[in-house]
Design a protein around this motif. Structure first.
Motif, PDB file in Angstrom:
ATOM      1  N   SER A 143       0.873  -1.168   0.000  1.00  0.00           N
ATOM      2  CA  SER A 143       0.000   0.000   0.000  1.00  0.00           C
ATOM      3  C   SER A 143       0.909   1.217   0.000  1.00  0.00           C
ATOM      4  CB  SER A 143      -0.876  -0.064   1.248  1.00  0.00           C
ATOM      5  OG  SER A 143      -1.381   1.188   1.535  1.00  0.00           O
ATOM      6  N   ARG A 196       3.580   9.712  -0.558  1.00  0.00           N
ATOM      7  CA  ARG A 196       4.910   9.101  -0.642  1.00  0.00           C
ATOM      8  C   ARG A 196       5.235   8.604  -2.056  1.00  0.00           C
ATOM      9  NH1 ARG A 196       8.413  10.157   1.046  1.00  0.00           N
ATOM     10  NH2 ARG A 196       9.501   8.177   0.911  1.00  0.00           N
ATOM     11  N   ALA A 245       6.403   8.422  -5.642  1.00  0.00           N
ATOM     12  CA  ALA A 245       7.311   9.273  -6.420  1.00  0.00           C
ATOM     13  C   ALA A 245       6.641   9.757  -7.692  1.00  0.00           C
ATOM     14  CB  ALA A 245       8.586   8.500  -6.747  1.00  0.00           C
ATOM     15  N   LEU A 270       8.138  -3.231   2.056  1.00  0.00           N
ATOM     16  CA  LEU A 270       7.936  -2.031   1.229  1.00  0.00           C
ATOM     17  C   LEU A 270       7.052  -1.022   1.953  1.00  0.00           C
ATOM     18  CD1 LEU A 270       7.485  -3.600  -2.347  1.00  0.00           C
ATOM     19  CD2 LEU A 270       9.277  -1.985  -1.648  1.00  0.00           C
ATOM     20  N   ASN A 271       6.017  -1.503   2.615  1.00  0.00           N
ATOM     21  CA  ASN A 271       5.148  -0.583   3.352  1.00  0.00           C
ATOM     22  C   ASN A 271       5.939   0.170   4.412  1.00  0.00           C
ATOM     23  OD1 ASN A 271       3.051  -1.468   1.791  1.00  0.00           O
ATOM     24  ND2 ASN A 271       2.088  -2.730   3.382  1.00  0.00           N
ATOM     25  N   TYR A 329       8.506   2.606   2.688  1.00  0.00           N
ATOM     26  CA  TYR A 329       7.846   3.827   2.197  1.00  0.00           C
ATOM     27  C   TYR A 329       7.569   4.776   3.366  1.00  0.00           C
ATOM     28  CZ  TYR A 329       6.777   3.227  -2.817  1.00  0.00           C
ATOM     29  OH  TYR A 329       6.860   3.146  -4.181  1.00  0.00           O
ATOM     30  N   GLY A 347      10.547   6.581   4.700  1.00  0.00           N
ATOM     31  CA  GLY A 347      11.250   7.484   3.791  1.00  0.00           C
ATOM     32  C   GLY A 347      12.420   6.860   3.040  1.00  0.00           C
ATOM     33  N   TYR A 348      12.501   5.555   3.018  1.00  0.00           N
ATOM     34  CA  TYR A 348      13.578   4.899   2.267  1.00  0.00           C
ATOM     35  C   TYR A 348      13.181   4.636   0.809  1.00  0.00           C
ATOM     36  CZ  TYR A 348      15.977   3.974   6.664  1.00  0.00           C
ATOM     37  OH  TYR A 348      16.625   4.109   7.856  1.00  0.00           O
ATOM     38  N   VAL A 349      11.881   4.595   0.540  1.00  0.00           N
ATOM     39  CA  VAL A 349      11.406   4.361  -0.820  1.00  0.00           C
ATOM     40  C   VAL A 349      10.351   5.428  -1.117  1.00  0.00           C
ATOM     41  CG1 VAL A 349      10.379   2.675  -2.421  1.00  0.00           C
ATOM     42  CG2 VAL A 349      11.692   1.868  -0.459  1.00  0.00           C
ATOM     43  N   GLY A 350      10.234   5.826  -2.377  1.00  0.00           N
ATOM     44  CA  GLY A 350       9.203   6.786  -2.771  1.00  0.00           C
ATOM     45  C   GLY A 350       9.794   8.157  -3.047  1.00  0.00           C
ATOM     46  N   ARG A 351       9.074   9.171  -2.652  1.00  0.00           N
ATOM     47  CA  ARG A 351       9.464  10.539  -2.969  1.00  0.00           C
ATOM     48  C   ARG A 351      10.495  11.058  -1.976  1.00  0.00           C
ATOM     49  NH1 ARG A 351       4.509  14.530  -3.694  1.00  0.00           N
ATOM     50  NH2 ARG A 351       4.150  12.999  -5.336  1.00  0.00           N
ATOM     51  N   ASP A 402       9.828   4.692  -7.164  1.00  0.00           N
ATOM     52  CA  ASP A 402       8.790   3.804  -6.660  1.00  0.00           C
ATOM     53  C   ASP A 402       9.206   2.358  -6.889  1.00  0.00           C
ATOM     54  OD1 ASP A 402       6.732   5.495  -5.645  1.00  0.00           O
ATOM     55  OD2 ASP A 402       6.381   6.155  -7.707  1.00  0.00           O
ATOM     56  N   ILE A 403       8.978   1.519  -5.887  1.00  0.00           N
ATOM     57  CA  ILE A 403       9.197   0.072  -6.037  1.00  0.00           C
ATOM     58  C   ILE A 403       7.846  -0.599  -5.847  1.00  0.00           C
ATOM     59  CG2 ILE A 403      10.380  -1.975  -5.193  1.00  0.00           C
ATOM     60  CD1 ILE A 403      12.638  -0.222  -4.208  1.00  0.00           C
TER      61      ILE A 403
END
Lengths: 202, 485
Positions: free
Chosen positions: A173, A178, A180, B169-170, B173, B176-180, B190-191
């Motif tokens: 989810s 968050r 990108a 992954l949740n 995210y 703050g290790y994955v995403g924007r 994004d993974i």
């Protein structure tokens, strides 16, 4: 049956993570199979609408993959591996025992609809041979006695293994803030900022 | 169903896991040894898959180290380390990364976690036991190459791996290790986890891309040979194996010089090997690459401790179901792609299957061929038809219905899938034919089905002949001369 409102919401979220909706086809089919235990025509039609595929394309794709079922199977799908490493430690004999003790042929389902027994190809637990999966959860070094105990535990609901169709019990989810950013492949982009900042290629 | 004696049947009970040093109850199959741990260092912790444990034991430090460097410098470091791909082909990751054509963005990273080669299961353990290490590896690759989207494709049958990766992954995210804006920087990616639904062929990288596009997982026509030219949605795509990417965090923290301090010069680092079959202590071991020999791995006290009590080695598969088979003559080869290839097989996916003197060579070959017959996607005729016929002919030999011409017929069918001399180990004074085989098919699945057939006919032809000629003669009713009609 078609997708439930909760699954419609999940489907919309999953489609949003892929540059093209069609990439969500297999995840959405899993969603449908988790809901009904197998793929109903209604669910496949709906998944096709969501990802932009015809019902024939959906079924034609789903039929390629062994895990997708078009008819109900037992609550517990028991996949006994007989590939090389399991063969060496009695995988075929275990499959034979499974069929005899449940009184089914390979691929058959018990009369009470509880168990379907199948011969599986290598399930990646080769040092734990002979091994099997119940709804894709592992059991290793299974003796006939272990198998009988497992069946008893499953009948008594003592294993915590969900009904057929359910795979991961945790879903990915991504909170909107968050993410990108997902964009279609046609939308040509410059090199991302962190690369451009360092003067690398375009 | 066969008689238990044909393959050893039910074994004497294996050593009790709880008593065996090196076994980890929480990671069934993995066995600790004294060697360096580049990818399994966290496995000793029961909660190795959580973000808390990962961060407490150096998790995401490799990412932080990479973010301190320029992307080009990170790529150079991977190139300098000679990190060889761990999926089977053994191609250097840093070189593969360099194939991305400039100016054709977007590029994608696709992680191949569709581990299904018979005998192989290192990637499953890495995904189940240390998903954050894999995620960190993906991030390092994406940073180095400027990739903004990564798809992590996990085999459909691996429910626990899917669960652990989704949870990881949740958490990543959220932290703050994955995403924007990863770790407060301008690096964003994004993974997304995708997963299959039961098809061995999807492990072939172009078939995996087809599957990820929502289609039947059939390999694409070549050329182009590398998805780095034309991949996902026709865009340049890097496809890397789970174990390959799992090496990146250690590499970035410790540097390429330290990395090359392990293993051999041409095959640095460690590799995971799943060693199964008739052993005292089968297991998945992290082993120094290129240095350790098959003999050490199979007989060493640190590893498998030899063949099961009272038996001897008959043959072994050195690199997964697709690999031609080896025999006792090959035990002293190092676990390194080049010498194994020259000797007529491949190191492949790090799967070694040991068969002792109770094993029926024809039956073992039949079982591997049956796998390929079942998993052929049906796109190429030599494979679709050939694997099916190989299986049926082997089956009839096992059933006592073999014909004297069957051995030549098997080899002839093999020649139609894989023309010319097939890779085979040296035997009876004849030279080895080096790997890989030639092929009349788009992908190597068809030629893989020929491996067990040629390997066993070459070495154990007498077993085939015995099965074919040992049939009970068909009783003929003799009518006495002169008897009345």
């Amino acid at each position: 049956m078609t997708l439930s409102p909760a699954n419609e919401a999940l489907a919309a979220e999953i489609i949003g993570w892929f540059p093209r909706p069609r990439s969500a086809l297999i995840p959405l089919l899993h969603l449908a199979q988790a809901q009904d235990g197998y793929l109903t025509d209604e669910a496949m039609r709906r998944v096709g609408e969501l990802v932009g595929a015809t019902p024939a394309e959906v079924k034609g794709t789903a039929g390629f993959y062994e895990m997708f079922r078009f008819e109900p199977v037992g609550t517990y799908l028991v996949n006994v591996c007989t590939n090389i490493s399991c063969l060496l430690w009695g995988g075929e004999e275990l499959l034979e025992h499974a069929c005899e003790s449940l009184d089914v042929e390979v691929g058959g389902t018990t009369d009470d609809g509880m168990f379907t027994v199948e011969e599986a190809e290598c399930i990646a637990a080769c040092t734990e041979a002979p091994c099997l999966q119940v709804n894709y959860r592992y059991r290793g070094r299974v003796t006939p006695a272990d198998f009988d105990q497992l069946i008893e535990d499953l009948r008594a609901g003592r294993t915590g293994i969900a009904g057929h169709g359910v795979l991961a019990q945790v879903r990915q989810s991504i909170p909107a803030e968050r993410l990108a950013g997902v964009f279609p492949p046609e939308q040509a982009r410059e090199a991302p900022v962190w690369l451009a900042r360092n003067g690398a290629d375009g | 169903m066969g008689t238990p004696s044909a393959t050893g049947g039910y074994p004497a009970p294996l050593p009790d896991r709880s008593a065996g040093a090196g076994y980890l109850q929480h990671a069934p199959g993995y066995v600790l040894n004294d060697g360096p741990k580049l990818v399994t260092g966290r496995f000793v912790h029961e909660d190795s898959f959580t973000l808390e444990r990962s961060v407490a034991t150096g998790g995401y430090e490799g990412l932080r180290a990479a973010l301190e460097m320029t992307p080009a410098a990170v790529h150079d470091e991977v190139r300098a380390a000679t990190l060889l791909g761990r999926g089977g082909a053994g191609f250097p990751a840093g070189v593969k990364w360099g194939f991305l054509p400039p100016g054709k963005r977007p590029y994608y990273l696709v992680v191949n976690g569709d581990e299904s080669e018979p005998g192989t299961y290192k990637d499953r353990l890495l995904m189940e036991r240390d998903p954050h290490q894999l995620i960190e590896g993906c991030l390092i690759a994406c940073y180095a190459l400027g990739l903004q989207q990564c798809f992590l494709y996990v085999r459909g049958e691996m429910a626990l791996a899917q669960e652990r990766i989704a949870a990881a992954l949740n958490d990543a995210y959220a932290a703050g290790y994955v995403g924007r804006g990863i770790c407060g920087s301008d690096f964003s990616v994004d993974i997304v986890m995708a997963w299959g639904a039961g098809a061995y062929i999807v492990g072939e990288e172009t078939a995996l891309i087809e599957s990820l596009e929502g289609r039947r997982g059939m390999p694409r026509l070549k050329p182009p040979y590398f998805p780095a030219a034309v991949g996902l949605y026709g865009q340049p795509t890097i496809v890397n194996n789970v174990e390959t990417l799992s090496n990146l965090p250690w590499l970035m923290v410790n540097g390429s010089d330290a990395y090359k301090g392990h293993g051999s010069e041409s095959s640095p680092g460690t590799r995971m090997f799943a060693v199964s079959g008739h052993l005292r202590r089968p297991g998945v071991y992290e082993v120094e690459h290129g240095v350790t020999t098959f003999r050490e791995l199979i007989y060493g006290d640190n590893f498998c401790r030899g063949i099961r009590e009272g038996h001897e080695l008959k043959m072994f598969i050195p690199g997964g179901g697709s690999a031609p088979w080896f025999f006792e003559d090959h035990l002293d080869l190092p676990l390194e792609a080049r010498p194994v290839g020259a000797a007529g097989s491949m190191l492949g996916s790090g799967a070694i299957v040991i068969m002792d003197d109770t094993t029926d060579a024809v039956r073992a070959a039949w079982r591997v061929v049956k796998f390929f017959a079942r998993e052929s996607c049906g796109k190429c005729t030599p494979c679709r038809e050939g694997t099916t016929w190989l299986e049926q002919i082997l089956r009839r030999i096992l059933d006592g219905e073999g014909r004297p011409s069957d051995i030549d017929l098997l080899l002839d069918i093999g020649d139609n899938i894989s023309p010319g001399p097939y890779p085979v180990a040296a035997h009876d004074g004849s030279e080895a034919v080096p790997f890989p085989p030639r092929q009349t098919t788009i992908c190597p699945l068809g030629p893989s089905a020929v491996a067990p057939v040629v390997s066993t006919i070459r070495r154990f032809r007498h077993e085939y002949e015995a099965k074919i000629t040992r049939r009970d003669p068909i009783p003929i009713e003799v009518v006495p001369v002169g008897a009345s009609q």
